[in-house]
Design a protein around this motif. Structure first.
Motif, PDB file in Angstrom:
ATOM      1  N   GLY A 660       1.188  -1.084   0.068  1.00  0.00           N
ATOM      2  CA  GLY A 660      -0.371   0.214   0.085  1.00  0.00           C
ATOM      3  C   GLY A 660       0.939   0.628  -0.369  1.00  0.00           C
ATOM      4  N   ARG A 661       0.551   2.300   0.013  1.00  0.00           N
ATOM      5  CA  ARG A 661       0.956   3.830   0.052  1.00  0.00           C
ATOM      6  C   ARG A 661       0.084   4.798   0.913  1.00  0.00           C
ATOM      7  N   TYR A 662       1.745   4.508   1.546  1.00  0.00           N
ATOM      8  CA  TYR A 662       1.630   5.410   2.675  1.00  0.00           C
ATOM      9  C   TYR A 662       2.081   7.250   2.744  1.00  0.00           C
ATOM     10  N   TRP A 663       1.454   7.908   3.267  1.00  0.00           N
ATOM     11  CA  TRP A 663       1.854   9.835   3.436  1.00  0.00           C
ATOM     12  C   TRP A 663       2.171  10.198   4.889  1.00  0.00           C
ATOM     13  N   ARG A 817      19.258 -10.132 -15.790  1.00  0.00           N
ATOM     14  CA  ARG A 817      17.973  -9.342 -16.033  1.00  0.00           C
ATOM     15  C   ARG A 817      16.627  -9.416 -15.643  1.00  0.00           C
ATOM     16  N   HIS A 818      16.243 -10.752 -16.542  1.00  0.00           N
ATOM     17  CA  HIS A 818      15.024 -11.414 -15.356  1.00  0.00           C
ATOM     18  C   HIS A 818      14.672 -10.665 -14.077  1.00  0.00           C
ATOM     19  N   ASP A 819      15.268 -11.608 -13.246  1.00  0.00           N
ATOM     20  CA  ASP A 819      15.182 -10.859 -12.138  1.00  0.00           C
ATOM     21  C   ASP A 819      15.304  -9.155 -11.436  1.00  0.00           C
ATOM     22  N   LEU A 820      16.427  -8.907 -12.621  1.00  0.00           N
ATOM     23  CA  LEU A 820      15.909  -6.997 -11.969  1.00  0.00           C
ATOM     24  C   LEU A 820      14.638  -7.251 -12.553  1.00  0.00           C
ATOM     25  N   LEU A 821      14.023  -7.115 -13.724  1.00  0.00           N
ATOM     26  CA  LEU A 821      12.765  -6.295 -14.006  1.00  0.00           C
ATOM     27  C   LEU A 821      11.927  -7.221 -13.024  1.00  0.00           C
ATOM     28  N   GLN A 822      11.934  -8.501 -12.732  1.00  0.00           N
ATOM     29  CA  GLN A 822      10.814  -9.274 -12.198  1.00  0.00           C
ATOM     30  C   GLN A 822      10.702  -7.785 -10.587  1.00  0.00           C
ATOM     31  N   GLN A 823      11.817  -7.820 -10.020  1.00  0.00           N
ATOM     32  CA  GLN A 823      11.766  -6.706  -8.358  1.00  0.00           C
ATOM     33  C   GLN A 823      11.419  -5.357  -9.782  1.00  0.00           C
ATOM     34  N   HIS A 824      11.645  -4.810 -10.439  1.00  0.00           N
ATOM     35  CA  HIS A 824      11.816  -3.344 -10.548  1.00  0.00           C
ATOM     36  C   HIS A 824      10.572  -3.009 -10.826  1.00  0.00           C
ATOM     37  N   HIS A 825       9.048  -4.064 -11.167  1.00  0.00           N
ATOM     38  CA  HIS A 825       7.982  -4.241 -11.149  1.00  0.00           C
ATOM     39  C   HIS A 825       7.906  -4.451 -10.218  1.00  0.00           C
ATOM     40  N   ALA A 826       7.768  -5.066  -9.233  1.00  0.00           N
ATOM     41  CA  ALA A 826       7.379  -4.862  -7.672  1.00  0.00           C
ATOM     42  C   ALA A 826       7.402  -3.790  -7.071  1.00  0.00           C
ATOM     43  N   LEU A 827       8.645  -3.607  -6.940  1.00  0.00           N
ATOM     44  CA  LEU A 827       9.171  -2.133  -6.799  1.00  0.00           C
ATOM     45  C   LEU A 827       7.572  -0.117  -7.274  1.00  0.00           C
ATOM     46  N   GLY A 828       7.627  -0.784  -8.283  1.00  0.00           N
ATOM     47  CA  GLY A 828       7.027   0.363  -8.988  1.00  0.00           C
ATOM     48  C   GLY A 828       5.228  -0.351  -8.823  1.00  0.00           C
ATOM     49  N   GLN A 829       4.920  -1.456  -8.672  1.00  0.00           N
ATOM     50  CA  GLN A 829       3.493  -1.719  -7.963  1.00  0.00           C
ATOM     51  C   GLN A 829       3.582  -1.380  -6.736  1.00  0.00           C
ATOM     52  N   ALA A 830       4.595  -0.893  -5.761  1.00  0.00           N
ATOM     53  CA  ALA A 830       4.105  -0.720  -4.025  1.00  0.00           C
ATOM     54  C   ALA A 830       3.946  -2.159  -3.849  1.00  0.00           C
ATOM     55  N   GLY A 832       5.232  -4.076  -1.333  1.00  0.00           N
ATOM     56  CA  GLY A 832       5.896  -3.609  -0.459  1.00  0.00           C
ATOM     57  C   GLY A 832       6.140  -3.056   0.051  1.00  0.00           C
ATOM     58  N   GLY A 833       5.229  -1.964  -0.443  1.00  0.00           N
ATOM     59  CA  GLY A 833       4.734  -0.769   0.176  1.00  0.00           C
ATOM     60  C   GLY A 833       5.388   0.784   0.043  1.00  0.00           C
ATOM     61  N   TRP A 834       4.297   1.956  -0.150  1.00  0.00           N
ATOM     62  CA  TRP A 834       5.956   3.082  -0.704  1.00  0.00           C
ATOM     63  C   TRP A 834       5.255   4.050   0.574  1.00  0.00           C
ATOM     64  N   ARG A 835       6.240   4.613   1.217  1.00  0.00           N
ATOM     65  CA  ARG A 835       6.530   5.463   2.641  1.00  0.00           C
ATOM     66  C   ARG A 835       6.466   6.533   1.940  1.00  0.00           C
ATOM     67  N   VAL A 836       5.568   7.518   2.339  1.00  0.00           N
ATOM     68  CA  VAL A 836       6.376   9.295   2.039  1.00  0.00           C
ATOM     69  C   VAL A 836       6.324   9.801   3.220  1.00  0.00           C
ATOM     70  N   LEU A 837       7.560  10.417   3.369  1.00  0.00           N
ATOM     71  CA  LEU A 837       7.491  11.871   4.108  1.00  0.00           C
ATOM     72  C   LEU A 837       7.993  13.470   3.863  1.00  0.00           C
ATOM     73  N   ALA A 838       6.988  14.155   3.531  1.00  0.00           N
ATOM     74  CA  ALA A 838       7.230  14.739   3.102  1.00  0.00           C
ATOM     75  C   ALA A 838       6.541  15.979   4.029  1.00  0.00           C
ATOM     76  N   PRO A 843      -1.248  14.368  -1.936  1.00  0.00           N
ATOM     77  CA  PRO A 843      -2.132  15.065  -2.600  1.00  0.00           C
ATOM     78  C   PRO A 843      -3.127  13.788  -2.999  1.00  0.00           C
ATOM     79  N   ASP A 844      -3.510  13.082  -2.791  1.00  0.00           N
ATOM     80  CA  ASP A 844      -4.847  12.630  -3.191  1.00  0.00           C
ATOM     81  C   ASP A 844      -5.080  11.336  -2.057  1.00  0.00           C
ATOM     82  N   LYS A 845      -6.316  10.737  -2.196  1.00  0.00           N
ATOM     83  CA  LYS A 845      -6.459   9.721  -1.668  1.00  0.00           C
ATOM     84  C   LYS A 845      -5.912   8.230  -1.875  1.00  0.00           C
ATOM     85  N   ARG A 846      -5.288   8.443  -2.267  1.00  0.00           N
ATOM     86  CA  ARG A 846      -4.548   6.440  -2.837  1.00  0.00           C
ATOM     87  C   ARG A 846      -3.634   6.450  -1.706  1.00  0.00           C
TER      88      ARG A 846
END
Length: 851
Positions: A660-663, A817-830, A832-838, A843-846
């Motif tokens: 999930g995404r946390y702010w 390279r396949h491992d990198l692309l797979q984990q890059h996709h997992a990161l981009g899709q959050a 493991g979660g995205w954690r923002v401190l700002a 900015p929105d309800k996501r």
């Protein structure tokens, strides 16, 4: 060996020589060191640039990193050092410009070749200049809110009108007319005049022998352009001062009293002697010793903190600043502090036992040098070259004479400037560059007051027979590991490190516990720092965490004094712990200190507990700790303080990430946007971590190039692999003067989308090379006592087994390279979660709020 005795090797000085082209070179050999360092000083700075173009010297410092005749930007020093896990930076001062870096020892030659090439053969392309001017302008906007910068600017207004310290020197969009032919002529002329062999000095520090280091300098630097050394113009006189009493309004930070001193020593004392004297006096002025200047003013509730720094130093001139923090904003309070300083100076001048203080100073210098790594040593000895060459420890006859002259001048009323800063609004002050809100005021005299001063006491950590550590009834799990075999014996007869934490029961107000601890260990922290021991405290979750680095035989003494203060604090500390200071640092640095808040939200102020309630909580605390490089005797001395448990330090199961995404809104009151995005690993296994470490390695340079250089979001831009509490992952950090937090996040998301294409285009050979480099960096970290201790402690906090590093090395070797692309996709899709401190709202309800 008594603590005050120093191994002779720690006083070792570099070998200094001069090449045929006029380049001065100093070489210091550290057998066994895993890292090497370079420092280059150009004898020219902001006060040597054409007056028509303020900031030209600083601008040139930026430009030389943007490609040179021998190396394109992506192959230059910045990219090279980042790629091999080193560090690099530069700094423009009034009369010199420094470039310095630290790299793996076997990469020293490659780094030096890039550094010399970029200094002497920069491309200086005008399109690159236009882009970099925006970066310099963003830096100017950030520095315009920096309290230290504004204080220095304000003090410049007190100097005579002709002195360059009073002029604007940072540079911005208006003062750097890149498009003008006259500016280009001035820029290239400045470079030709100063960036040549006779104007440079080079320091090399590494495990290589002196002759190997000198041979490297000859091969790389002998082709430097050579011409006669340029004699820098003498500065205008510092006296008479135009103003001596000023008041300035600052948006952030606690009120302060700033006492400046315009000092001019006779020429015979103006070299190394003056540098020695300044360092010697600063040591005793800031001493936390009972009866000293700081302790007495703090006891009188006139201030809480004191810092001393040299704002300007050239030839016979010095501008010295004493900064008193957390003061009453009144003119009368400032007058009392200024009078107390003068009274202390008179007392110290008349009563000091200089022979004893000089001997103590020599010992302190020796311990400081023992604690320094290659980069810090390179910079230390660079300053020594500037003073005419390395000096022995202690004070020379010239240094002692300079001490007496400085003390006399510090007591001359005509040389002092008094500046009071606070939140009281005052009118704008006319000045170029940084805007000031300031007024001149009439001087106010303080009423006569009797002070009871004492001379600085000896550092308790240097006692030959220290008192035994107190016996504590707390449970402790302590683990001891030997220092890595590669740690050079010359660097300390054992450099060591210790990490630990005091774990408290749920419900205790950690913010109060941290304040109590900071109050009770303040004196010990200062005594440790005096000898080069770094002691840090922080609050994490339900525990107070501590870390120490320095000579291992000093760390034992620090810990024997520290544990009782943390676990059985004094009644005074419990009753009088001070609230935290208002932050006046850059927003991005404030966020980095608060990054653990992304897991659980900010630490809230709760209802105050009574002293009895706090003491009950302390009695239930337990201790965990891990030390590296300690002797068996030192280990036993520390274990005797506790009820030690027979089981070794245990790690809990790895904490799993939350998708999930946390702010988290940090609610900072500042003019620029700052944002941290932390992306935790989707799993704790070695294969996942290997891929994410490679991703961070591959992102780093591209992220810097895209957001800082291409998009010109700001000059504070960073990406790298980090651990936050128990979670490991990738951190993105940006501060921008014009983009909002929402826009910064959008740029990061676009960057990640673009990286998919870049990663897909990598060959398996390129992935294998990146993996090999990551493996080498991990092995190098394990060769330093401090880095090894940090690595092992982070393993414990993350709940990972001792076998994890070996599994990680195997996983790196197998990553595709396949491992990198797979984990890059997992990161981009959050995943493991995205954690923002700002410093703004989501900015929105996501985005959800951490719980």
């Amino acid at each position: 060996m008594p603590a005050a005795e120093l191994p002779q090797d720690n006083a070792a000085q570099p070998d200094c020589r001069t090449l045929a082209n006029g380049l001065r070179v100093a070489m210091l050999s550290l057998p066994g060191a895993g890292k090497a360092a370079i420092s280059v000083r150009v004898a020219a700075g902001s006060h040597d640039e054409p007056e028509a173009y303020p900031g030209l010297a600083h601008f040139l410092e930026h430009l030389v990193f943007l490609g040179s005749a021998g190396f394109a930007v992506d192959q230059g020093l910045m990219a090279f050092v980042q790629g091999c896990g080193g560090q690099v930076n530069a700094s423009t001062q009034a009369r010199h410009t420094d470039y310095f870096c630290e790299v793996p020892a076997d990469r020293l030659g490659e780094a030096l070749a890039r550094l010399i090439d970029m200094l002497t053969k920069p491309l200086l392309a005008e399109d690159a200049q236009l882009r970099e001017r925006e970066v310099v302008h963003a830096e100017f906007l950030a520095r315009a809110q920096d309290a230290d910068m504004l204080v220095a600017t304000a003090l410049g207004q007190a100097l005579p009108a002709g002195h360059r310290f009073a002029a604007f020197q940072a540079g911005n969009r208006q003062t750097l007319p890149v498009e003008d032919a006259a500016f280009q002529q001035a820029l290239h002329g400045f470079h030709r005049r100063f960036y040549q062999a006779a104007q440079l000095s080079l320091v090399l520090v590494g495990p290589q022998s002196v002759e190997e280091l000198f041979g490297l300098a000859q091969r790389v630097a002998s082709a430097l352009p050579s011409q006669a050394r340029y004699t820098q113009a003498l500065a205008a006189p510092l006296l008479p001062l135009r103003r001596q009493q000023l008041r300035m309004s600052l948006q952030a930070g606690e009120p302060s009293v700033q006492l400046g001193f315009a000092l001019e020593l006779p020429g015979r004392l103006a070299g190394a002697g003056l540098d020695q004297a300044l360092d010697f006096l600063q040591l005793w002025i800031v001493s936390e010793s009972a009866g000293g200047l700081l302790a007495t003013l703090r006891e009188a509730e006139l201030c809480r903190g004191l810092q001393v720094r040299v704002l300007y130093r050239f030839a016979d001139q010095t501008l010295l600043l004493m900064s008193f923090s957390h003061v009453d904003e009144s003119v009368q309070s400032a007058a009392v502090i200024a009078a107390a300083v003068q009274d202390w100076l008179a007392f110290f001048t008349a009563r000091a036992d200089y022979a004893a203080l000089v001997e103590r100073y020599r010992a302190i210098q020796g311990w400081r040098l023992q604690s320094l790594g290659p980069l810090a040593l390179a910079r230390y000895w660079q300053d020594g070259l500037a003073g005419g060459g390395p000096s022995p420890l202690g004070l020379t006859d010239q240094g002692q004479a300079a001490v007496h002259e400085l003390l006399a001048q510090l007591q001359e009323p005509r040389r002092s400037i008094r500046l009071v800063t606070g939140c009281t609004e005052v009118a704008s002050w006319p000045t170029a560059g940084f805007a000031l809100r300031m007024v001149a005021e009439a001087a106010v005299s303080a009423p006569q007051r009797d002070w009871t001063w004492q001379l600085p006491a000896g550092n308790p950590l240097l006692n030959d027979d220290p008192a035994p550590g107190a016996m504590l009834g707390h449970r402790a799990q302590l683990q001891w590991l030997p220092a890595p075999a590669a740690v050079p014996a010359q660097q300390g007869g054992g450099l060591g490190a210790f990490h630990g934490r005091c774990c408290f029961a749920d419900g205790l107000p950690l913010i109060d516990l941290l304040r109590v601890a900071q109050a009770d260990v303040r004196k010990l922290q200062a005594d440790a720092a005096q000898l080069g021991v770094r002691l840090q405290l922080s609050g994490q979750g339900d525990s107070l965490e501590l870390s120490l680095q320095g000579p291992a035989n000093l760390l034992v003494g620090v810990l024997r004094l520290l544990w009782p203060r943390l676990l059985e604090p004094s009644l005074q500390a419990l009753q009088q712990a001070e609230p935290g200071a208002a932050a006046d640092d850059m927003p991005i640095r404030q966020l980095l200190r608060r990054l653990p808040e992304v897991f659980g939200g900010p630490v809230e102020e709760g209802p105050a507990l009574s002293v009895s309630q706090l003491r009950a909580g302390y009695r239930q605390a337990r201790v965990e700790g891990l030390g590296v490089g300690f002797s068996p005797a030192g280990q036993a001395a520390l274990e005797r303080m506790f009820v030690t448990l027979p089981i070794p330090l245990q790690s809990h199961a790895p904490a799993m990430p939350w998708a999930g995404r946390y702010w988290q809104d940090a609610a900072l009151d500042c003019g620029e946007s700052a944002l941290l995005l932390f992306c935790p690993l989707v799993a704790a296994d070695a294969a996942t971590e290997a891929a994410w470490r490679l991703l961070a390695h591959l992102y780093q340079g591209a992220f810097f190039q895209r957001l800082r250089s291409d998009l010109q979001l700001g000059y504070a831009v960073f990406c790298g692999y980090r651990q936050v509490r128990a979670q490991r992952g990738i951190l993105f950090a940006v501060q921008s003067p014009h983009a909002s937090a929402k826009e910064i996040l959008g740029h990061i998301e676009v960057f990640l989308q673009v990286q998919s294409q870049r990663l897909a285009s990598l060959s398996e050979a390129a992935v294998a090379a990146a993996a090999a480099e990551q493996g080498r960096q991990l092995r190098e970290q394990a060769s330093s006592a401090a880095d090894f201790a940090e690595q092992q402690w982070q393993l414990h906090l993350a709940g990972l087994p001792e076998s994890h590093p070996a599994a990680l090395h195997r996983a790196l070797a197998q990553c595709t390279r396949h491992d990198l692309l797979q984990q890059h996709h997992a990161l981009g899709q959050a995943q493991g979660g995205w954690r923002v401190l700002a410093n703004s709202r989501a900015p929105d309800k996501r985005w959800m709020t951490p719980s």
